[in-house]
Scaffold this active site. Sequence first.
Site, PDB file in Angstrom:
ATOM      1  N   HIS A 119       0.789  -1.245   0.000  1.00 38.95           N
ATOM      2  CA  HIS A 119       0.000   0.000   0.000  1.00 38.95           C
ATOM      3  C   HIS A 119       0.813   1.284   0.000  1.00 38.95           C
ATOM      4  O   HIS A 119       0.234   2.355  -0.071  1.00 38.95           O
ATOM      5  CB  HIS A 119      -0.964  -0.022   1.198  1.00 38.95           C
ATOM      6  N   HIS A 120       2.144   1.160   0.123  1.00 40.65           N
ATOM      7  CA  HIS A 120       2.968   2.385   0.056  1.00 40.65           C
ATOM      8  C   HIS A 120       3.383   2.722  -1.366  1.00 40.65           C
ATOM      9  O   HIS A 120       3.988   3.775  -1.593  1.00 40.65           O
ATOM     10  CB  HIS A 120       4.222   2.247   0.920  1.00 40.65           C
ATOM     11  N   ALA A 121       3.102   1.831  -2.319  1.00 42.70           N
ATOM     12  CA  ALA A 121       3.502   2.100  -3.704  1.00 42.70           C
ATOM     13  C   ALA A 121       2.555   3.129  -4.326  1.00 42.70           C
ATOM     14  O   ALA A 121       1.330   2.981  -4.264  1.00 42.70           O
ATOM     15  CB  ALA A 121       3.488   0.816  -4.516  1.00 42.70           C
TER      16      ALA A 121
END
Length: 304
Positions: A119-121
Site C-alpha cells: 500500500h505504500h507504492a
Amino acid sequence: MDIAFAPNYVLPLPPGHRFPMLKYELLPEQLLHEGTATASDFFVPTPPPLADVLLTHEADYLHRLLHGQLTRPEERASGFPWSAAMAAREMTLLGGTIGCAQRVLAGGGVALNIAGGTHHAFANRPEGFCLLNDQAVAANWLLTHEPARVRQMLIIDLDVHQGNGTAAIFRHEPRVFTFSMHGARNFPGRKEVSDLDLALHDGLGDTEYLAQLADVLPRLLDGDLCRPDFVFYLSGVDVLATDKLGHLALSRAGCRRRDELVLTACHRRGLPVVICMGGGYSEKIADIVEAHANTYRVAASLWD
Ligand SMILES: [Zn+2]
C-alpha cells in the site's frame, strides 16, 4: 477459500536484510500442516498483462522497474535491492490479488493472497517494501473489466502504517473508498488523505483499538460513509505489541479479534472479500506467522 501463492513470492535477499521474507514460506506450510487450508485451495498466480498494470501505474515508472532502471533514491526508498527476480515477484503478486478478485467475484466468499498489501507504492514511485500497489491494481482491474458487477469498493487497511500510496491513487476515484487505521506518528512521515483516516496514538492496546474499529465498521459498510459491494482487506500484523516497527500494543488475541470484527461484518452482509497480508515485523518469525495464520483461520471458519 482460494489462496494465491507462487514460489517466487519468497524472494532471496542479501544476508541480514531486515525484511522477514521467510514468512511467505512458513505461512503456507503452517496452513497446510494444521488443515486450515488444503492443497486444492491454492492457485499459482501469473503476472497480469502490462495493460492492466498501466491502469494504475505510470508507464515510465513501470518500464524502469521492470528493466532495472530505477534511480538510486527510488531503489533505496523501495527497501529492496533491485533484481530481475524482485521485479518478477512484484508482478506476480499483482496477479495474485487480481486472481483473488476474479475468484470471489465468480464464487462469492473470500480469497487471500499470501503476499501483497503493498500500500505504500504510488502510481509513479516505490516506498517502504512496496513497488507496485496490488490492491489498487486489482481495484482498477475490477473498475475496468467488471464495471457492471462492482460499483463501489471499500479498502479496509489495518496495517499499522498508513496506506498512503493507495490513498493517493484513489484520491479522485469515488468508486474506491479508502479507509486507513494507522499509527499517527509512524511511517510514512508525510501522510496522504484517505477517504477516512483513523490516526492512532502510540501504545494503543486491544480494548481501545477494537472499540474504535467496531464503531467505524457499520459506517463503512452500511451507507453512512460508503456502501460497498466489494471489499479489500489489508490485514498487516504490525499492530502487535511484539512488532519492532508498529508502536501499538495489540495482543495476538486482539489482532485475531480485529480480523473477526472485519470479516464477520463482511460475511454477515454477503460481501466478497479479498485479503492481502501486509506488514509484520515482530522479532520472532513465529509471532508473525501465527498472527497471519489467524486471519486465515478466521476466514476459513466463516466461509467454510
Ligand atoms: Zn506496515
